[in-house]
Design a protein around this motif. Structure first.
Motif, PDB file in Angstrom:
ATOM      1  N   ARG A 230       1.687  -1.055  -9.526  1.00 52.00           N
ATOM      2  CA  ARG A 230       1.697  -2.314  -8.775  1.00 52.00           C
ATOM      3  C   ARG A 230       0.822  -3.356  -9.444  1.00 52.00           C
ATOM      4  NH1 ARG A 230      -1.987  -2.805  -3.578  1.00 52.00           N
ATOM      5  NH2 ARG A 230      -3.430  -2.836  -5.335  1.00 52.00           N
ATOM      6  N   ASP A 231      -0.410  -2.974  -9.800  1.00 49.13           N
ATOM      7  CA  ASP A 231      -1.332  -3.936 -10.418  1.00 49.13           C
ATOM      8  C   ASP A 231      -0.838  -4.354 -11.798  1.00 49.13           C
ATOM      9  OD1 ASP A 231      -2.878  -3.722  -8.183  1.00 49.13           O
ATOM     10  OD2 ASP A 231      -4.352  -2.359  -9.059  1.00 49.13           O
TER      11      ASP A 231
ATOM     12  N   GLU B  79       0.846  -1.192   0.000  1.00 51.95           N
ATOM     13  CA  GLU B  79       0.000   0.000   0.000  1.00 51.95           C
ATOM     14  C   GLU B  79       0.885   1.247   0.000  1.00 51.95           C
ATOM     15  OE1 GLU B  79      -2.597  -0.275   3.320  1.00 51.95           O
ATOM     16  OE2 GLU B  79      -3.830  -1.872   2.424  1.00 51.95           O
TER      17      GLU B  79
ATOM     18  N   TYR C 217      -0.419   2.674  -7.488  1.00 50.17           N
ATOM     19  CA  TYR C 217      -1.294   1.497  -7.445  1.00 50.17           C
ATOM     20  C   TYR C 217      -1.450   0.891  -8.840  1.00 50.17           C
ATOM     21  CZ  TYR C 217      -2.739   1.949  -2.569  1.00 50.17           C
ATOM     22  OH  TYR C 217      -2.757   1.954  -1.203  1.00 50.17           O
TER      23      TYR C 217
END
Length: 1061
Positions: A272-273, A208, A269
């Motif tokens: 990351r994905d 996160e 994010y």
């Protein structure tokens, strides 16, 4: 809904057709999601494995083919709202067989893994099976090594609503997958590496980010808890600082510049994905390639192929759940439906009409219009999506939807709320961010959100380079583009274009095989047994075209075959056609059918094929053929056994003759030896007797001579004494004394003479003996010398005679003086091999020289140019073979003789090497303008074709490179030196009918004048400088609609596409 007996029957028919008729087969398994396609493919595989032959190697191949399914299901299947084991990828397996029908191996192809499921799952669904199987079935020791915990709730990528599935034991399935990987051929460290990558993907979801402000006022994302990042780096062997920086910064490269920007939280994010999706997708592709290495056929013999297609079914989710993945899946199903229509409904009816069979047309829905709406290269949805992704400026899903509204507004199968077509403006059921397509299976509404991002499928280069730096061998192999030495600034192809190319390749592959269809019907939407929804089933039967297919099959013919193979297969059933039929094939088939007394209503004769209506008739023919083949086999066995016995008898007879001959030879030789020994004994006795007899005669003669000498001596003495007495008595004077004295002197003289003679004889004997002794010594010495060197002397003499005969025979056996004549007299002995090769080489060089001496200087120049063209383009340019037989003429326009180009000829001082009309390609629209292309010893001239006015002059020293494709086109680009006067307008892109000759002459002229070679680049993509911009020229395979015409189209400011037929 899976009917096992029907699948077994169809699999049996496909397998027997492949084995007996030598036809490649494919089994297409289609239907909605949850209809049983995966189970049907397992039944097909198990049946084929059961009916194949036996043996250690065959059983091993079958086991590997079967065990590949659990591995692919674990990594490629997931639970959805419609199916607990839904395939989230398309699988096509080619099973390869030998001539006996035994499996040799296989090749698996996968299509569009739904990798977005890794990071997000719809409500009521779960991630891929392998994540749950790993957490449920792995041992505690393995989980500790992978830094994992069994609790699903600790991982953000795993949905908790459907983590457990009724009737599914994930732990047992994990053990099955491990065992299957071992059988397929995965070694232990490979399995461990795969599980480490899976664990790293799970942990990526737990990373996160938080927002931090930098000194310069820009926002930057930072990782909240670095423990997860540390464990990921330990699993993958990546330095923690490298991966942390890749999640916080993004480096953009443009030409020679690099710009590093910070990522905000949303971008972090996304990165990351994107990394998690790419890691899983590339891991799945690696698994496919690794399985293919294990199950591929090891032999290089000709193979028969049976393809099994198990691909995702048509999906219609809730109104807001259909996204880019469902759009791509439904597009693939549209293509499969189209090939079904083409090969069954359309082609079969057209065949009846083409063959002259009486036929009433049956109407059906052709979904080609829907496929064109999606895949059209100009205004198709996929083309517009790619164009929107490549367009500079702000690109969003809304701008893509606006473009769809503009282009597809009037299409009868496209609907949108904001469409300009007024009939949709009042449709309040259609949201503003959606569009609807009328598929063959019904209307599907797609949520446009995410289309552009999923089609781009971008992974930041910083993350690729971080993955490449890993000490984990598998991860490093999965990200080869991260290698700094192989940086490619070219934009990767989009997901939609890749899938479109894959589907086109699949369709082309399927069309080369005999199709067999398994249509899976879903009985209900509740995933329950013994529930049959009539409306749902009728809907599936209707849109799949099964009703039309049944009507075509009932009204048509169950079997058709050309006359030649039909006669070849069944000719043994009729005496008139067996073993050879000398007339037309159709007449032979008619004779065969009449002989078998088949009712006329059961068959029809077409122009090139025979059509049989009832399958029972075909089964009857096959039964008769089988019985007849058994009779023929018995006859062949009988003839073979008779031949074998006769051969054995003749061999025994021949052996008996040889043995008898050897026995008679032995007896006669023994008898001869006895006679020879007896003859030798007799001869020795006779020779001894003759020798003794001769010796006796010689002794008798010697005694007679000695007796005669003695008698004569006594006689002479008596006479002398009488004479002396007489002389004494008569003379008694001085004369008597003189006589006596003379006698005495004579006696003394005779004695002296005898003594001298005896001494001379002794000296002569000594000389003779000495000579004989010296001769004996010489002969003894010479005998030693002869024994040591006689063999070599004889060998040299024989070799000299053989070589002399070889050269004398060569005089009459010389081949012709043609340089292409490969004949050469065979050498008589092996030791002359090197001499023979050298003689052949010398003779070939000599006759080549004789042949070259006949050439004129102009002819030599032509051959030198042809040789240069061969070195430049042979096996590199597909157009080269067509230019080999065409002579290089050079001045095709005859500029010096044509009055139209007199002014142009006057401006040229040097000799014109080539003059021809070329098309100069315009970068704005890809169209060509005719220009006169002239090459002299110092420069290139471009002139207007109509007026002959000179447009441009380029010195040869300013040309650096010539680029062209490897395909069968006539396009080439001339690159100019940067900073030169001629390069102000940029490079030139031409098309010429004499591309090979023009490029060869340009290369040779520049080399001879500037002493520098022009680089010839042959590639299907190259960059061309137009003024200040670089444009990519890309060569692709053309559409069938364009025929055999070359087309050049501008796709955007940076791309020109050349479609090659």
């Amino acid at each position: 809904m899976v009917c096992v007996c029907v699948i077994y029957a169809l699999s049996d028919e496909a397998y027997r057709s492949l084995r007996d008729q030598d036809k490649d087969q494919c089994i297409l398994i289609t239907g909605e999601s949850g209809a049983g396609k995966t189970e049907a493919s397992k039944l097909v595989m198990s049946y084929v494995a059961a009916v194949c032959g036996k043996g250690v190697e065959v059983n091993q191949v079958k086991e590997q083919l079967l065990q590949s399914n659990p591995v692919l299901e674990a990594f490629g299947n997931a639970k959805t709202v419609r199916n607990d084991n839904s395939s989230r990828f398309g699988k096509y397996m080619d099973i390869e067989f030998d001539f006996k029908g035994d499996p040799l191996g296989g090749v698996i192809s996968n299509y569009l893994l739904e990798k977005s499921r890794v990071v997000k799952q719809p409500r009521g669904e779960r991630n891929f099976h392998i994540f749950y199987q790993l957490l449920s079935g792995a041992s505690e020791d393995l989980l500790n090594k992978l830094r994992l915990d069994r609790d699903f709730s600790k991982y953000n990528y795993l949905g908790l609503e459907s983590a457990k599935v009724n009737g599914v034991d994930d732990a047992a399935n994990f053990r099955t997958v491990r065992n299957a990987m071992q059988i397929v051929g995965f070694i232990d460290h490979e399995v461990q590496s795969v599980l480490e990558v899976v664990a790293a993907i799970l942990k990526l979801g737990n990373i996160e980010f938080k927002l931090e402000s930098r000194v310069n006022g820009l926002d930057e994302s930072k990782i909240k808890d670095k423990n997860e990042l540390k464990e990921i780096c330990e699993l993958t062997g990546i330095e923690q600082s490298v991966l942390e920086r890749a999640f916080s910064f993004r480096t953009v490269e443009a030409k020679q510049e690099k710009v590093s920007t910070t990522l905000n939280v949303a971008q972090a994010y996304y990165a990351r994905d994107a990394l998690a999706k790419n890691m899983y997708s590339r891991l799945f592709s690696w698994l496919i390639n690794r399985i293919n290495e294990s199950i591929k056929a090891q032999t290089k013999v000709r193979k028969k192929v049976m393809g099994v297609l198990d691909i995702y079914g048509f999906e219609i989710f809730e109104e807001s759940d259909n996204s880019f993945e469902q759009f791509i899946i439904n597009y693939c199903n549209e293509k499969l439906q189209q090939i079904f229509i083409e090969l069954t409904l359309k082609e079969e009816q057209e065949e009846y009409i083409r063959e002259g069979i009486e036929w009433t047309h049956i109407d059906y829905f052709n979904n080609a219009i829907i496929c064109d709406l999606i895949e059209n290269n100009q205004n198709g949805i996929l083309a517009m999506l790619d164009e929107e992704c490549l367009r500079p400026g702000t690109v969003t899903d809304d701008t893509f939807l606006e473009k769809l509204n503009q282009v597809c507004a009037t299409h009868q199968h496209f609907e949108s709320r904001m469409s300009k077509c007024s009939r949709f403006l009042n449709d309040t059921s259609l949201p503003h961010s959606c569009f609807r397509i009328q598929h063959y299976a019904g209307k599907v509404m797609y949520q446009v959100e995410g289309f552009v991002d999923k089609n781009n499928d971008l992974l930041y280069r910083d993350l690729s380079q971080a993955m490449w730096k890993a000490n984990h061998a598998l991860i490093k192999d999965m990200f080869p583009e991260g290698n700094p030495a192989k940086i490619n600034l070219k934009r990767p192809p989009t997901a939609g274009s890749q899938f479109k190319v894959s589907v086109a390749t699949l369709m082309k592959n399927l069309q080369t095989k005999n199709p067999n269809y398994i249509r899976c019907i879903k009985p209900n939407d509740k995933k329950s047994a013994h529930i049959f929804n009539d409306a749902l089933v009728r809907h599936q039967v209707r849109y799949l075209g099964l009703l039309e297919n049944v009507r075509v099959r009932r009204a048509g013919y169950a079997f058709r075959q050309p006359y030649e193979p039909c006669l070849e297969r069944y000719k043994m059933l009729c005496k008139q056609t067996w073993p050879h039929w000398k007339g037309p094939a159709r007449v032979g088939v008619e004779v065969l059918i009449n002989e078998l007394e088949i009712p006329k209503e059961e068959y029809s004769f077409g122009r090139s094929k025979i059509f049989i209506r009832n399958p029972r008739t075909l089964f009857k023919l096959e039964d008769l053929r089988k019985a007849r083949l058994e009779d023929l086999a018995t006859l062949i066995q009988k003839i073979y056994r008779g031949w074998k016995c006769r051969t054995h008898f003749l061999l025994m007879k021949k052996s008996q003759t040889v043995i008898a001959a050897w026995v008679r030879r032995y007896i006669q030789r023994k008898k001869y030896q006895q006679i020879k020994s007896s003859a030798i004994v007799v001869q020795s006795y006779i020779r001894g007797w003759k020798a003794r007899k001769l010796l006796q005669e010689l002794k008798h003669q010697k005694r007679r001579k000695e007796a005669a000498t003695t008698i004569a001596a006594y006689w002479h003495g008596t006479q002398a004494r009488k004479e002396l007495r007489r002389l004494k008595e008569e003379a008694r004077n001085k004369q008597a004394i003189a006589v006596v004295w003379a006698y005495w002197l004579g006696l003394k003289a005779r004695r002296e003479l005898k003594r001298l003679k005896e001494e001379a004889r002794r000296k002569h004997a000594v000389a003779v003996i000495w000579a004989y002794w010296l001769g004996l010594k010489v002969r003894r010495e010479y005998r030693k010398f002869f024994r040591a060197n006689a063999g070599r002397k004889i060998y040299e003499f024989i070799i000299q005679r053989i070589i002399q005969k070889y050269f004398l025979d060569m005089k009459t056996k010389m081949p012709s003086l043609s340089p292409i004549d490969q004949n050469w007299p065979a050498r008589p002995y092996h030791f002359l091999d090197s001499t023979d090769k050298e003689m052949k080489r010398i003779f070939h060089l000599w006759r080549c020289k004789k042949y070259r001496d006949q050439f004129t200087d102009q002819k030599k120049l032509i051959y030198e140019e042809k040789l240069e063209a061969s070195e430049l383009f042979k096996d590199k340019k597909a157009l080269y073979p067509t230019s080999v037989g065409q002579p290089f003429q050079g001045d095709y326009l005859e500029v010096s003789k044509n009055p139209k180009y007199k002014k142009l000829s006057d401006t040229v001082e040097d000799k014109i090497i080539i003059a021809d009309v070329v098309n100069k390609i315009n970068r704005a629209n890809g169209k060509g303008a005719p220009r006169i292309f002239m090459l002299t010893k110092s420069n290139i001239l471009l002139a207007d074709q109509k007026s002959g006015q000179k447009k441009l002059e380029v010195p040869l020293g300013d040309i650096t490179k010539v680029s062209m494709s490897s395909q069968n086109d006539d396009f080439f680009a001339v690159h100019l030196k940067e900073g030169s006067a001629a390069a102000a307008k940029g490079d030139f892109l031409f098309s010429s009918d004499h591309l090979i000759e023009m490029t060869t002459k340009l290369y040779r002229t520049a080399l001879s004048q500037t002493k520098q070679k022009i680089f010839i680049e042959i590639a299907d993509e190259f960059l061309v400088q137009f003024k200040q911009d670089k444009v990519c020229v890309k060569f692709i395979q053309g559409n069938q609609k364009n025929g055999n015409m070359l087309t050049c189209k501008r796709k955007n400011n940076r791309l020109l596409e050349v479609a090659v037929p």
